[in-house]
Design a protein around this motif. Structure first.
Motif, PDB file in Angstrom:
ATOM      1  N   GLY A  86       0.760  -1.005  -0.121  1.00  0.00           N
ATOM      2  CA  GLY A  86       0.045   0.088  -0.012  1.00  0.00           C
ATOM      3  C   GLY A  86       0.976   1.347  -0.016  1.00  0.00           C
ATOM      4  O   GLY A  86       1.724   1.234  -0.527  1.00  0.00           O
ATOM      5  N   LEU A  87       0.294   2.211   0.769  1.00  0.00           N
ATOM      6  CA  LEU A  87       0.884   3.758   0.669  1.00  0.00           C
ATOM      7  C   LEU A  87       1.128   4.026   2.118  1.00  0.00           C
ATOM      8  O   LEU A  87       0.644   3.550   2.981  1.00  0.00           O
ATOM      9  CB  LEU A  87      -0.236   4.567  -0.106  1.00  0.00           C
ATOM     10  CG  LEU A  87      -0.621   4.093  -1.586  1.00  0.00           C
ATOM     11  CD1 LEU A  87      -1.795   5.144  -2.040  1.00  0.00           C
ATOM     12  CD2 LEU A  87       0.861   4.257  -2.486  1.00  0.00           C
ATOM     13  N   HIS A  98      -4.322   1.619   2.231  1.00  0.00           N
ATOM     14  CA  HIS A  98      -4.114   2.908   1.553  1.00  0.00           C
ATOM     15  C   HIS A  98      -5.597   3.519   1.810  1.00  0.00           C
ATOM     16  O   HIS A  98      -6.472   3.106   2.442  1.00  0.00           O
ATOM     17  CB  HIS A  98      -3.928   2.479   0.307  1.00  0.00           C
ATOM     18  CG  HIS A  98      -5.237   1.573  -0.392  1.00  0.00           C
ATOM     19  ND1 HIS A  98      -5.924   2.251  -1.218  1.00  0.00           N
ATOM     20  CD2 HIS A  98      -5.576   0.360  -0.181  1.00  0.00           C
ATOM     21  CE1 HIS A  98      -6.967   1.411  -1.733  1.00  0.00           C
ATOM     22  NE2 HIS A  98      -6.523   0.360  -0.958  1.00  0.00           N
TER      23      HIS A  98
END
Length: 311
Positions: free
Chosen positions: A71-72, A126
């Motif tokens: 993810g982020l 995210h």
């Protein structure tokens, strides 16, 4: 490896009130089982880490099942976790230029897939949509999206992985296949507008094939829809449209289901969205083999059109 006994007693949260991490939640759940954690990448946007990949692959090779967190970064956690351009950082005042899953994470999933024949679960953490390449998707036996969870996120993910609950979320955004599928970053028009050249935004006007469409979501069971009917043969412009459909749980697990009604207006006399959500209703824990008649009402504003592309 055996599950630990379930408990409903209140659990003290770790210092900082952040709740249990996924690793801690899995350890708590497994009790006497073994959980091995490895940091595959030094940073979210890092291109590769040979030592990290080696440690993660070794852990996966010896495990019955593997969960890889992808993810982020968001807000304060962006520090040191992006590539200097903010493409993997989500916070106010920053626009990502690309939506693809960071290259290092793609490579890590490939390395894990090569290391184990066991189940590989790809967990997404995210806020905005992520474009996942075909090779990464093919390597994952399952994709579970946690978004940015709250303090019970680790425990909730663990409970879902072990089947305590059947996931039944639906994505509120479109997952596009690539950045190229998006309008130019400076194009903020929500509706088509010939004078500005805007083609419109969101799933309502997108004509391509998304990775995961708006409203997509799976569960641990399957559902069948039948006996769709309307409350009247015709409706005026200001009438609500009543829709009834029978939903049957055709699988072996009790689960929620989200019934969604989408609208198309192919004969509209002004430009109209290609498709749009008109109504939805969540069914709570429908038992295996059970059926329920679901009634939904599509309000007239769900069929309205903003003429000329101006709000």
């Amino acid at each position: 490896e055996g599950d630990s006994a379930a408990t409903t007693a209140p659990r003290a949260l770790p210092a900082g009130n952040w709740g249990l991490s996924l690793e801690a939640a899995l350890r708590e759940r497994l009790g006497g089982g073994t959980v091995t954690a490895a940091r595959g990448l030094d940073a979210i946007g890092a291109p590769e880490s040979r030592d990290g990949f080696r440690a993660a692959a070794a852990a996966a090779a010896s495990a019955d099942a593997t969960v890889v967190v992808l993810g982020l970064a968001f807000d304060q956690y962006c520090h040191g976790d992006d590539d200097g351009l903010g493409d993997h950082c989500e916070r106010e005042g920053n626009d990502r230029r690309i939506i693809e899953l960071p290259l290092g994470q793609q490579r890590m999933v490939t390395a894990l897939r090569a290391a184990t024949a066991g189940p590989l679960v790809c967990l997404l953490v995210h806020g905005g949509a992520i474009a996942i390449d075909n090779a990464t998707r093919a390597a994952c036996d399952a994709v579970l999206d946690a978004w940015y969870p709250g303090i019970e996120g680790g425990a909730a993910v663990a409970a879902t992985l072990f089947g305590d609950v059947s996931p039944a979320g639906r994505t509120p955004v479109t997952f596009y296949r690539a950045t190229a599928d998006l309008p130019p970053l400076a194009d903020t028009g929500m509706y088509p507008n010939a004078s500005s050249g805007s083609r419109g935004a969101t799933y309502r006007f997108f004509e391509g094939a998304p990775l995961y469409p708006f409203g997509h979501g799976l569960s641990y069971t399957t559902f069948a829809y039948s006996s769709l009917s309307l409350d009247a043969a015709s409706h005026s412009a200001c009438d609500a449209v009543g829709v009834t459909v029978t939903v049957t749980n055709t699988g072996s697990v009790a689960s929620d289901e989200v019934v969604q009604v989408y609208l198309k207006q192919p004969d509209a006399t002004v430009p109209a969205p290609r498709v749009r959500l008109g109504a939805f209703e969540r069914i709570k824990r429908l038992a295996p083999g059970a059926s329920i008649a679901v009634k939904l009402s599509v309000p007239p504003e769900a069929r309205a059109v903003v003429h000329g592309g101006e709000a």
